[in-house]
Motif scaffolding. Structure first.
Motif, PDB file in Angstrom:
ATOM      1  N   HIS A  83      50.770  44.415  42.439  1.00  0.00           N
ATOM      2  CA  HIS A  83      52.213  44.228  42.578  1.00  0.00           C
ATOM      3  C   HIS A  83      52.816  45.472  43.210  1.00  0.00           C
ATOM      4  CE1 HIS A  83      52.400  40.679  40.008  1.00  0.00           C
ATOM      5  NE2 HIS A  83      51.556  41.293  39.208  1.00  0.00           N
ATOM      6  N   SER A  84      53.694  45.278  44.157  1.00  0.00           N
ATOM      7  CA  SER A  84      54.424  46.384  44.763  1.00  0.00           C
ATOM      8  C   SER A  84      55.805  45.858  45.162  1.00  0.00           C
ATOM      9  CB  SER A  84      53.673  46.913  45.981  1.00  0.00           C
ATOM     10  OG  SER A  84      54.357  47.995  46.553  1.00  0.00           O
ATOM     11  N   GLY A  85      56.801  46.135  44.332  1.00  0.00           N
ATOM     12  CA  GLY A  85      58.130  45.596  44.582  1.00  0.00           C
ATOM     13  C   GLY A  85      58.124  44.094  44.427  1.00  0.00           C
ATOM     14  N   LEU A  86      58.555  43.358  45.450  1.00  0.00           N
ATOM     15  CA  LEU A  86      58.524  41.896  45.427  1.00  0.00           C
ATOM     16  C   LEU A  86      57.247  41.340  46.043  1.00  0.00           C
ATOM     17  CD1 LEU A  86      62.226  41.138  46.383  1.00  0.00           C
ATOM     18  CD2 LEU A  86      61.175  41.081  44.125  1.00  0.00           C
ATOM     19  N   SER A  87      56.380  42.208  46.529  1.00  0.00           N
ATOM     20  CA  SER A  87      55.124  41.786  47.131  1.00  0.00           C
ATOM     21  C   SER A  87      54.043  41.646  46.059  1.00  0.00           C
ATOM     22  CB  SER A  87      54.692  42.816  48.173  1.00  0.00           C
ATOM     23  OG  SER A  87      53.426  42.511  48.677  1.00  0.00           O
ATOM     24  N   CYS A  88      53.207  40.635  46.203  1.00  0.00           N
ATOM     25  CA  CYS A  88      52.141  40.377  45.238  1.00  0.00           C
ATOM     26  C   CYS A  88      50.875  39.995  46.012  1.00  0.00           C
ATOM     27  CB  CYS A  88      52.566  39.263  44.293  1.00  0.00           C
ATOM     28  SG  CYS A  88      51.366  38.884  43.046  1.00  0.00           S
ATOM     29  N   THR A  89      49.779  40.697  45.768  1.00  0.00           N
ATOM     30  CA  THR A  89      48.514  40.431  46.439  1.00  0.00           C
ATOM     31  C   THR A  89      47.446  40.155  45.389  1.00  0.00           C
ATOM     32  OG1 THR A  89      49.137  41.955  48.202  1.00  0.00           O
ATOM     33  CG2 THR A  89      46.825  41.340  48.067  1.00  0.00           C
ATOM     34  N   MET A  90      46.699  39.076  45.565  1.00  0.00           N
ATOM     35  CA  MET A  90      45.636  38.736  44.625  1.00  0.00           C
ATOM     36  C   MET A  90      44.292  39.204  45.179  1.00  0.00           C
ATOM     37  SD  MET A  90      44.473  35.100  43.036  1.00  0.00           S
ATOM     38  CE  MET A  90      43.222  34.667  44.215  1.00  0.00           C
ATOM     39  N   VAL A  91      43.503  39.833  44.324  1.00  0.00           N
ATOM     40  CA  VAL A  91      42.159  40.281  44.663  1.00  0.00           C
ATOM     41  C   VAL A  91      41.203  39.555  43.728  1.00  0.00           C
ATOM     42  CG1 VAL A  91      40.612  42.257  44.792  1.00  0.00           C
ATOM     43  CG2 VAL A  91      43.017  42.538  45.354  1.00  0.00           C
ATOM     44  N   GLU A  92      40.200  38.908  44.294  1.00  0.00           N
ATOM     45  CA  GLU A  92      39.244  38.128  43.495  1.00  0.00           C
ATOM     46  C   GLU A  92      37.850  38.688  43.722  1.00  0.00           C
ATOM     47  OE1 GLU A  92      37.975  33.465  42.917  1.00  0.00           O
ATOM     48  OE2 GLU A  92      39.218  34.058  44.602  1.00  0.00           O
ATOM     49  N   LEU A  93      37.100  38.878  42.642  1.00  0.00           N
ATOM     50  CA  LEU A  93      35.750  39.406  42.738  1.00  0.00           C
ATOM     51  C   LEU A  93      34.780  38.404  42.137  1.00  0.00           C
ATOM     52  CD1 LEU A  93      34.527  42.862  42.619  1.00  0.00           C
ATOM     53  CD2 LEU A  93      33.581  41.469  40.806  1.00  0.00           C
ATOM     54  N   ASP A  94      33.701  38.121  42.845  1.00  0.00           N
ATOM     55  CA  ASP A  94      32.649  37.262  42.317  1.00  0.00           C
ATOM     56  C   ASP A  94      31.301  37.899  42.608  1.00  0.00           C
ATOM     57  OD1 ASP A  94      32.590  36.816  45.033  1.00  0.00           O
ATOM     58  OD2 ASP A  94      32.117  34.696  44.852  1.00  0.00           O
ATOM     59  N   ARG A  95      30.266  37.314  42.061  1.00  0.00           N
ATOM     60  CA  ARG A  95      28.917  37.837  42.243  1.00  0.00           C
ATOM     61  C   ARG A  95      28.007  36.710  42.697  1.00  0.00           C
ATOM     62  NH1 ARG A  95      27.067  41.773  37.819  1.00  0.00           N
ATOM     63  NH2 ARG A  95      28.447  43.076  39.012  1.00  0.00           N
ATOM     64  N   PRO A  96      27.801  36.571  44.037  1.00  0.00           N
ATOM     65  CA  PRO A  96      26.973  35.474  44.546  1.00  0.00           C
ATOM     66  C   PRO A  96      25.483  35.631  44.249  1.00  0.00           C
ATOM     67  CG  PRO A  96      27.689  36.866  46.341  1.00  0.00           C
ATOM     68  CD  PRO A  96      28.373  37.368  45.111  1.00  0.00           C
ATOM     69  N   SER A  97      25.032  36.865  44.077  1.00  0.00           N
ATOM     70  CA  SER A  97      23.632  37.093  43.722  1.00  0.00           C
ATOM     71  C   SER A  97      23.590  38.170  42.634  1.00  0.00           C
ATOM     72  CB  SER A  97      22.811  37.516  44.945  1.00  0.00           C
ATOM     73  OG  SER A  97      23.232  38.769  45.394  1.00  0.00           O
ATOM     74  N   THR A  98      22.419  38.564  42.235  1.00  0.00           N
ATOM     75  CA  THR A  98      22.268  39.428  41.086  1.00  0.00           C
ATOM     76  C   THR A  98      22.872  40.818  41.284  1.00  0.00           C
ATOM     77  OG1 THR A  98      20.209  38.287  40.598  1.00  0.00           O
ATOM     78  CG2 THR A  98      20.614  40.347  39.443  1.00  0.00           C
ATOM     79  N   TYR A  99      22.669  41.432  42.423  1.00  0.00           N
ATOM     80  CA  TYR A  99      23.076  42.825  42.623  1.00  0.00           C
ATOM     81  C   TYR A  99      24.216  43.002  43.604  1.00  0.00           C
ATOM     82  CZ  TYR A  99      18.701  43.690  40.229  1.00  0.00           C
ATOM     83  OH  TYR A  99      17.696  43.695  39.307  1.00  0.00           O
ATOM     84  N   VAL A 100      24.870  41.923  44.037  1.00  0.00           N
ATOM     85  CA  VAL A 100      25.923  42.007  45.043  1.00  0.00           C
ATOM     86  C   VAL A 100      27.240  41.526  44.437  1.00  0.00           C
ATOM     87  CG1 VAL A 100      26.700  41.168  47.276  1.00  0.00           C
ATOM     88  CG2 VAL A 100      24.297  41.630  46.923  1.00  0.00           C
ATOM     89  N   SER A 101      28.290  42.341  44.552  1.00  0.00           N
ATOM     90  CA  SER A 101      29.630  41.934  44.141  1.00  0.00           C
ATOM     91  C   SER A 101      30.481  41.776  45.399  1.00  0.00           C
ATOM     92  CB  SER A 101      30.263  42.969  43.224  1.00  0.00           C
ATOM     93  OG  SER A 101      29.533  43.058  42.037  1.00  0.00           O
ATOM     94  N   ARG A 102      31.228  40.680  45.470  1.00  0.00           N
ATOM     95  CA  ARG A 102      32.000  40.374  46.674  1.00  0.00           C
ATOM     96  C   ARG A 102      33.482  40.315  46.311  1.00  0.00           C
ATOM     97  NH1 ARG A 102      30.326  34.850  49.272  1.00  0.00           N
ATOM     98  NH2 ARG A 102      30.822  34.219  47.162  1.00  0.00           N
ATOM     99  N   VAL A 103      34.298  41.051  47.099  1.00  0.00           N
ATOM    100  CA  VAL A 103      35.750  41.039  46.907  1.00  0.00           C
ATOM    101  C   VAL A 103      36.354  40.076  47.889  1.00  0.00           C
ATOM    102  CG1 VAL A 103      37.849  42.409  46.950  1.00  0.00           C
ATOM    103  CG2 VAL A 103      35.750  43.409  46.121  1.00  0.00           C
TER     104      VAL A 103
END
Length: 103
Positions: A83-103
């Motif tokens: 959140h920054s003022g009236l702006s809102c940005t969503m960040v999503e993180l998942d893990r498609p494989s065992t050792y990799v995290s994807r934003v």
């Protein structure tokens, strides 16, 4: 020396409590700023694109540990909101494989 976990050191944490009253399961968080930063300075970049994804990765690790690393591990997502003022940005993180995290 191991890396320190961020845990819930953010401005807002999304938690789930169970009836046994154990430790809560955190699955998301948020970082807030009081005003919109037009020039995207280093503080905005640090909080939004370094601190928030790292915190989400630590929350993802805790969630996977809670379910025992079973076949649901590729389906779980952690959500962060910047959140920054009236702006809102969503960040999503998942893990498609065992050792990799994807934003």
């Amino acid at each position: 020396m191991s890396r320190l976990a961020y845990g819930h050191k953010c401005d807002l944490a999304f938690r789930q409590y169970d009836n046994v009253h154990n430790l809560p399961l955190e699955f998301g968080g948020s970082e807030t700023k009081p005003k919109i930063e037009e020039d995207y300075n280093t503080n905005f970049m640090k909080d939004g694109f370094i601190k928030l994804p790292r915190m989400l990765k630590d929350l993802m690790d805790a969630s996977l540990k809670a379910i025992g690393y079973d076949n649901r591990s590729t389906v779980i997502h952690t959500v962060g909101i910047l959140h920054s003022g009236l702006s809102c940005t969503m960040v999503e993180l998942d893990r498609p494989s065992t050792y990799v995290s994807r934003v």
